[in-house]
Write a protein that holds these residues in place. Structure first.
Motif, PDB file in Angstrom:
ATOM      1  N   ARG A 116     -21.084 -19.072   1.187  1.00 42.72           N
ATOM      2  CA  ARG A 116     -19.822 -19.735   1.511  1.00 42.72           C
ATOM      3  C   ARG A 116     -19.957 -20.440   2.853  1.00 42.72           C
ATOM      4  N   ASN A 117     -19.683 -21.718   2.888  1.00 41.06           N
ATOM      5  CA  ASN A 117     -19.798 -22.451   4.135  1.00 41.06           C
ATOM      6  C   ASN A 117     -18.533 -23.212   4.498  1.00 41.06           C
ATOM      7  N   CYS A 168     -23.593 -10.198  10.938  1.00 43.03           N
ATOM      8  CA  CYS A 168     -22.492  -9.872  11.854  1.00 43.03           C
ATOM      9  C   CYS A 168     -21.298 -10.780  11.627  1.00 43.03           C
ATOM     10  N   ASP A 169     -21.193 -11.368  10.406  1.00 43.61           N
ATOM     11  CA  ASP A 169     -20.084 -12.268  10.087  1.00 43.61           C
ATOM     12  C   ASP A 169     -20.005 -13.435  11.052  1.00 43.61           C
ATOM     13  N   GLN A 170     -21.137 -13.821  11.637  1.00 38.93           N
ATOM     14  CA  GLN A 170     -21.182 -14.958  12.537  1.00 38.93           C
ATOM     15  C   GLN A 170     -21.703 -16.187  11.794  1.00 38.93           C
ATOM     16  N   CYS A 171     -21.167 -17.353  12.186  1.00 37.10           N
ATOM     17  CA  CYS A 171     -21.606 -18.593  11.558  1.00 37.10           C
ATOM     18  C   CYS A 171     -22.963 -19.012  12.114  1.00 37.10           C
ATOM     19  N   GLU A 172     -23.856 -19.389  11.227  1.00 35.81           N
ATOM     20  CA  GLU A 172     -25.153 -19.931  11.594  1.00 35.81           C
ATOM     21  C   GLU A 172     -25.136 -21.414  11.244  1.00 35.81           C
ATOM     22  N   PHE A 207     -22.589 -28.918  17.297  1.00 34.65           N
ATOM     23  CA  PHE A 207     -21.965 -27.835  16.532  1.00 34.65           C
ATOM     24  C   PHE A 207     -21.753 -26.630  17.444  1.00 34.65           C
ATOM     25  N   ASP A 208     -20.564 -26.054  17.408  1.00 40.41           N
ATOM     26  CA  ASP A 208     -20.197 -24.935  18.277  1.00 40.41           C
ATOM     27  C   ASP A 208     -20.282 -23.640  17.474  1.00 40.41           C
ATOM     28  N   LYS A 209     -21.361 -22.872  17.684  1.00 41.54           N
ATOM     29  CA  LYS A 209     -21.557 -21.648  16.900  1.00 41.54           C
ATOM     30  C   LYS A 209     -20.509 -20.589  17.208  1.00 41.54           C
ATOM     31  N   ASP A 210     -19.918 -20.665  18.410  1.00 42.52           N
ATOM     32  CA  ASP A 210     -18.886 -19.696  18.779  1.00 42.52           C
ATOM     33  C   ASP A 210     -17.508 -20.104  18.285  1.00 42.52           C
ATOM     34  N   ASN A 211     -17.409 -21.248  17.632  1.00 46.76           N
ATOM     35  CA  ASN A 211     -16.125 -21.726  17.109  1.00 46.76           C
ATOM     36  C   ASN A 211     -16.312 -22.203  15.681  1.00 46.76           C
ATOM     37  N   TYR A 212     -16.944 -21.353  14.860  1.00 45.24           N
ATOM     38  CA  TYR A 212     -17.118 -21.609  13.432  1.00 45.24           C
ATOM     39  C   TYR A 212     -17.850 -22.921  13.166  1.00 45.24           C
ATOM     40  N   CYS A 213     -18.808 -23.260  14.016  1.00 48.55           N
ATOM     41  CA  CYS A 213     -19.624 -24.475  13.865  1.00 48.55           C
ATOM     42  C   CYS A 213     -18.775 -25.749  13.871  1.00 48.55           C
ATOM     43  N   ALA A 214     -17.669 -25.733  14.572  1.00 44.31           N
ATOM     44  CA  ALA A 214     -16.835 -26.933  14.679  1.00 44.31           C
ATOM     45  C   ALA A 214     -17.631 -28.045  15.342  1.00 44.31           C
ATOM     46  N   ASP A 215     -17.506 -29.278  14.793  1.00 48.47           N
ATOM     47  CA  ASP A 215     -18.249 -30.393  15.365  1.00 48.47           C
ATOM     48  C   ASP A 215     -17.387 -31.129  16.380  1.00 48.47           C
ATOM     49  N   ILE A 216     -17.972 -32.160  17.011  1.00 47.17           N
ATOM     50  CA  ILE A 216     -17.282 -32.872  18.085  1.00 47.17           C
ATOM     51  C   ILE A 216     -16.067 -33.636  17.567  1.00 47.17           C
ATOM     52  N   CYS A 217     -16.135 -34.100  16.315  1.00 49.13           N
ATOM     53  CA  CYS A 217     -15.002 -34.829  15.750  1.00 49.13           C
ATOM     54  C   CYS A 217     -13.778 -33.916  15.591  1.00 49.13           C
ATOM     55  N   MET A 218     -14.016 -32.696  15.095  1.00 52.61           N
ATOM     56  CA  MET A 218     -12.913 -31.753  14.928  1.00 52.61           C
ATOM     57  C   MET A 218     -12.253 -31.445  16.263  1.00 52.61           C
TER      58      MET A 218
END
Length: 436
Positions: free
Chosen positions: A237-238, A251-255, A266-277
């Motif tokens: 699930r992505n 550890c239920d962390q996003c890679e 991509f921000d791994k500490d924020n669910y891989c949110a990109d700069i556009c988001m």
């Protein structure tokens, strides 16, 4: 029965003085094949067996998967006077053996000595006892390596020797004991084994997990923190768990994906949110056309004029520095490019918008907005109109048709010889004619 007299001389050749201490009292706590063998136990290579190391083997324990230890074929060679002359055999840690040597003796007081040397340490027991009956004596040698005999860096087997000598007899006897100190399977290590879920090495039925993983098959992650929301147990699930830019890992962390456009942001500490988001949350900044910093955002965000050349810039990993983004605000589709500096400052350039004043043009590396261009055109038009009006106002007035000068133009006034006039040529001779 003749009286018995004996003397003992022990000389030790010690390669390792200090033995590494290990707790051999609880065999169930031994999780390593080598440690089990050094303690005199038996090892099971079945990873599903709860009791991996056992002092005693039974028919119901570890069927067909007990680790086979090195065993030397027993060799015995007879001597002339002192027999046997040579003995080779295997002796496991924690076990004991007795060997008899016979020799002729004309006296009841026979001196017997032995010398011991070893490839390990002095943690073994050797005792001697001699009995004589008539003109024949028998010496019994007992040997037992202790559980601390094998050092941690011991090879598959080590050994210790006992040399027996009898006074008055030139020949001597030698006993060589091979002692298993490690498992052969420990030398056949399968790195990143499938059995260990590609997270550790596999040998002797045991997974040695890499950092961050535990469990029999390295299936359980060591987690310092978790996401704190609904656990993602399906790594496939992505979205929306990882913003479509990664998968939910241990550890239920996003890679985050490393090879997609804009992955550098991509921000791994924020669910891989990109700069556009991140920028899309600052709608008031995207609607504003003022260059410079935007005060309506919770992070440093700057608007700068569009420069198409910047869109081609790349980093050292051949990744584009500027990422194209889009969003919809009040039914208006806004397209822009964005990038982020290492200090956290974020920049964006509007490319298309519903408001025509956001159109831009780059000339010579300087960005001119549409209002400036229109202003320059308007000023040029006003200047041209003003100059035309001045020329028209200061023109020479036309001659009236009733003026005598206009009416008295006779034919002779229209004749005269033009000094520049030459009559046309009537004939011409081609100098190349007939020469072809």
């Amino acid at each position: 029965m003749a009286s018995v007299w004996f003397a003992v001389v022990i000389l030790l050749s010690i390669q390792q003085v200090f033995a590494i201490h290990r707790e051999c009292g609880e065999f169930k706590n031994l999780k390593n094949c080598n440690d089990c063998i050094r303690c005199g136990g038996h090892w099971c290579n079945d990873p599903n067996e709860v009791k991996r190391c056992s002092r005693d083997r039974s028919d119901s324990w570890c069927k067909g998967k007990t680790e086979t230890l090195f065993t030397a074929t027993r060799v015995e060679e007879k001597g002339t006077l002192l027999s046997p002359k040579y003995i080779l055999q295997t002796l496991e840690v924690g076990s004991r053996t007795s060997l008899n040597f016979t020799f002729p003796s004309k006296t009841s007081e026979q001196k017997v000595t032995y010398i011991v040397n070893s490839t390990q340490n002095s943690d073994f027991q050797v005792t001697k006892q001699t009995y004589c009956n008539g003109e024949t004596c028998t010496t019994t040698i007992e040997a037992a390596p202790e559980t601390t005999f094998c050092a941690a860096d011991g090879k598959t087997y080590e050994y210790f020797n006992v040399k027996v000598s009898v006074g008055g007899i030139e020949e001597s006897s030698e006993i060589k004991f091979h002692v298993p100190c490690a498992c052969g399977c420990s030398e056949a290590v399968e790195a990143m084994s499938r059995t260990c879920n590609r997270r550790g090495s596999y040998s002797c039925g045991v997974c040695t997990c890499e950092e961050g993983w535990v469990g029999t098959f390295c299936e359980e992650p060591i987690c310092e923190k978790k996401r704190g929301d609904v656990p993602c147990i399906d790594s496939g699930r992505n979205y929306p768990e990882c913003s479509g830019n990664g998968v939910c890992g241990r550890c239920d962390q996003c890679e985050c994906f490393p090879d997609r456009e804009g992955s550098r942001y991509f921000d791994k500490d924020n669910y891989c949110a990109d700069i556009c988001m991140t920028i899309n949350d600052c709608e008031q900044c995207l609607e504003s056309h003022l260059p410079g910093p935007c005060q309506d955002c919770n992070f440093p965000l700057f608007n700068r004029p569009l420069n198409q050349t910047l869109l081609t810039y790349k980093d050292d990993f051949n990744r584009k520095l500027w990422v194209k983004c889009n969003t919809t605000i009040n039914d208006c589709n806004i397209e822009y490019a964005a990038m982020r500096e290492s200090n956290g400052e974020t920049f964006y350039m509007i490319m298309n918008s519903c408001d025509p004043v956001t159109g831009e043009q780059v000339v010579g590396g300087v960005s001119l907005t549409l209002p400036v261009v229109l202003g320059v055109i308007a000023i040029a038009a006003v200047a041209a109109a003003t100059a035309g009006y001045v020329v028209w106002k200061n023109r020479t007035p036309p001659m009236p048709l009733t003026d005598p000068m206009y009416q008295n133009i006779d034919a002779e006034d229209c004749t005269g010889e033009n000094p520049l006039y030459k009559p046309p040529t009537s004939s011409f001779k081609n100098p190349t004619y007939g020469k072809w």
